[in-house]
Scaffold this motif. Structure first.
Motif, PDB file in Angstrom:
ATOM      1  N   GLU A  18      76.263  57.544  22.153  1.00 53.05           N
ATOM      2  CA  GLU A  18      76.413  56.085  22.239  1.00 53.05           C
ATOM      3  C   GLU A  18      75.500  55.335  21.276  1.00 53.05           C
ATOM      4  O   GLU A  18      75.536  54.114  21.211  1.00 53.05           O
ATOM      5  N   ARG A  19      74.669  56.030  20.516  1.00 54.30           N
ATOM      6  CA  ARG A  19      73.661  55.388  19.672  1.00 54.30           C
ATOM      7  C   ARG A  19      73.798  55.723  18.205  1.00 54.30           C
ATOM      8  O   ARG A  19      72.909  55.428  17.432  1.00 54.30           O
ATOM      9  N   THR A  20      74.858  56.373  17.800  1.00 51.53           N
ATOM     10  CA  THR A  20      74.942  56.854  16.422  1.00 51.53           C
ATOM     11  C   THR A  20      75.085  55.722  15.403  1.00 51.53           C
ATOM     12  O   THR A  20      75.651  54.676  15.684  1.00 51.53           O
ATOM     13  N   VAL A  21      74.512  55.961  14.227  1.00 55.47           N
ATOM     14  CA  VAL A  21      74.640  55.072  13.064  1.00 55.47           C
ATOM     15  C   VAL A  21      74.951  55.966  11.865  1.00 55.47           C
ATOM     16  O   VAL A  21      74.654  57.159  11.873  1.00 55.47           O
ATOM     17  N   SER A  22      75.512  55.390  10.839  1.00 54.79           N
ATOM     18  CA  SER A  22      75.829  56.198   9.653  1.00 54.79           C
ATOM     19  C   SER A  22      74.550  56.461   8.852  1.00 54.79           C
ATOM     20  O   SER A  22      73.641  55.627   8.805  1.00 54.79           O
ATOM     21  N   ALA A  23      74.510  57.615   8.231  1.00 59.33           N
ATOM     22  CA  ALA A  23      73.358  57.967   7.399  1.00 59.33           C
ATOM     23  C   ALA A  23      73.210  57.000   6.232  1.00 59.33           C
ATOM     24  O   ALA A  23      72.095  56.681   5.814  1.00 59.33           O
ATOM     25  N   ASP A  24      74.325  56.501   5.713  1.00 64.15           N
ATOM     26  CA  ASP A  24      74.286  55.547   4.600  1.00 64.15           C
ATOM     27  C   ASP A  24      73.588  54.251   5.000  1.00 64.15           C
ATOM     28  O   ASP A  24      72.901  53.631   4.188  1.00 64.15           O
ATOM     29  N   ALA A  25      73.757  53.825   6.253  1.00 63.30           N
ATOM     30  CA  ALA A  25      73.179  52.560   6.715  1.00 63.30           C
ATOM     31  C   ALA A  25      71.649  52.586   6.728  1.00 63.30           C
ATOM     32  O   ALA A  25      71.011  51.545   6.649  1.00 63.30           O
TER      33      ALA A  25
ATOM     34  N   LEU B 126      61.245  43.359  17.251  1.00 58.55           N
ATOM     35  CA  LEU B 126      62.269  42.747  16.402  1.00 58.55           C
ATOM     36  C   LEU B 126      63.277  43.719  15.801  1.00 58.55           C
ATOM     37  O   LEU B 126      64.455  43.387  15.681  1.00 58.55           O
ATOM     38  N   ASP B 127      62.826  44.895  15.371  1.00 60.92           N
ATOM     39  CA  ASP B 127      63.686  45.803  14.621  1.00 60.92           C
ATOM     40  C   ASP B 127      63.889  47.137  15.333  1.00 60.92           C
ATOM     41  O   ASP B 127      62.985  47.629  16.012  1.00 60.92           O
ATOM     42  N   SER B 128      65.039  47.726  15.124  1.00 61.43           N
ATOM     43  CA  SER B 128      65.310  49.077  15.618  1.00 61.43           C
ATOM     44  C   SER B 128      64.592  50.091  14.739  1.00 61.43           C
ATOM     45  O   SER B 128      64.249  49.809  13.585  1.00 61.43           O
ATOM     46  N   VAL B 129      64.351  51.267  15.291  1.00 61.50           N
ATOM     47  CA  VAL B 129      63.918  52.429  14.520  1.00 61.50           C
ATOM     48  C   VAL B 129      65.028  53.466  14.681  1.00 61.50           C
ATOM     49  O   VAL B 129      65.863  53.373  15.582  1.00 61.50           O
ATOM     50  N   TYR B 130      65.029  54.472  13.800  1.00 58.61           N
ATOM     51  CA  TYR B 130      66.131  55.413  13.755  1.00 58.61           C
ATOM     52  C   TYR B 130      65.603  56.839  13.787  1.00 58.61           C
ATOM     53  O   TYR B 130      64.630  57.162  13.104  1.00 58.61           O
ATOM     54  N   ILE B 131      66.254  57.659  14.567  1.00 60.63           N
ATOM     55  CA  ILE B 131      65.909  59.074  14.643  1.00 60.63           C
ATOM     56  C   ILE B 131      67.030  59.836  13.949  1.00 60.63           C
ATOM     57  O   ILE B 131      68.198  59.725  14.319  1.00 60.63           O
ATOM     58  N   GLU B 132      66.657  60.599  12.896  1.00 57.70           N
ATOM     59  CA  GLU B 132      67.663  61.346  12.139  1.00 57.70           C
ATOM     60  C   GLU B 132      67.939  62.721  12.732  1.00 57.70           C
ATOM     61  O   GLU B 132      69.059  63.208  12.696  1.00 57.70           O
ATOM     62  N   LYS B 133      66.891  63.355  13.260  1.00 57.00           N
ATOM     63  CA  LYS B 133      67.052  64.703  13.797  1.00 57.00           C
ATOM     64  C   LYS B 133      65.937  64.964  14.795  1.00 57.00           C
ATOM     65  O   LYS B 133      64.816  64.483  14.632  1.00 57.00           O
TER      66      LYS B 133
END
Length: 173
Positions: free
Chosen positions: A37-44, A84-91
């Motif tokens: 439910e939380r996926t984002v594209s690697a390009d983004a 304010l901002d999201s953080v992203y976990i790649e792996k």
């Protein structure tokens, strides 16, 4: 036997039967994150600042002597400390004491919303990690956004004995 003692024995037997018939929680039980439910594209997130964090966890600890271990439940918390901002976990990779990869938790990047905490729960009966298990988190963030905060809480109870302690992640890249 007194009636009170008989009642106590019957109640104790019911508790034991109820406990032994309970359903075991899945490895990532209640409170754990649904990564899909939380996926984002690697390009983004390609242009964001990257980092890696190491977090030690314990599926077991030694108890009184080297051959005797005590099993633990570990709750791994990944916290976004920015409002304010999201953080992203790649792996997210999980390794055992011998350094062997046990599990990779996500297939593509996921977000953690501002001030949100996501959790990974490793149940007490999950012993694959051993006494020296660890996680590697690969993450990305905007340049001025604080790094995500990684922490684990290990806990177990046996009779009237309780054990709990925490570990904190360390940035390695």
């Amino acid at each position: 036997m007194t009636p009170l003692f008989k009642t106590f024995i019957a109640f104790s037997a019911l508790l034991v039967i109820n406990w032994s018939c309970r359903e075991l929680e899945p490895e990532n039980g209640p409170g754990s994150v649904d990564w899909s439910e939380r996926t984002v594209s690697a390009d983004a997130i390609d242009s964001l600042a990257a980092g890696e964090t190491y977090l030690s966890v314990y599926s077991q600890i030694y108890s009184s002597k080297e051959k005797r271990t005590h099993d633990l439940t570990a709750t791994v918390s990944v916290r976004n400390t920015n409002s304010l901002d999201s953080v992203y976990i790649e792996k997210v990779e999980y390794y055992n004491t011998a350094g062997q990869l046990i599990k990779t938790f996500i297939k593509q990047p996921v977000f953690i919303a501002p001030m949100e905490t996501i959790e990974i729960v490793m149940s007490e009966d999950h012993l694959k990690g051993g006494t020296g298990a660890n996680f590697l988190f690969y993450w990305k963030k905007k340049e001025r956004t604080p790094e995500p905060y990684f922490e684990a809480v290990m806990i177990s109870t046996s009779g009237q004995q309780g054990i709990s302690f925490t570990t904190q992640g360390r940035r390695i890249k």
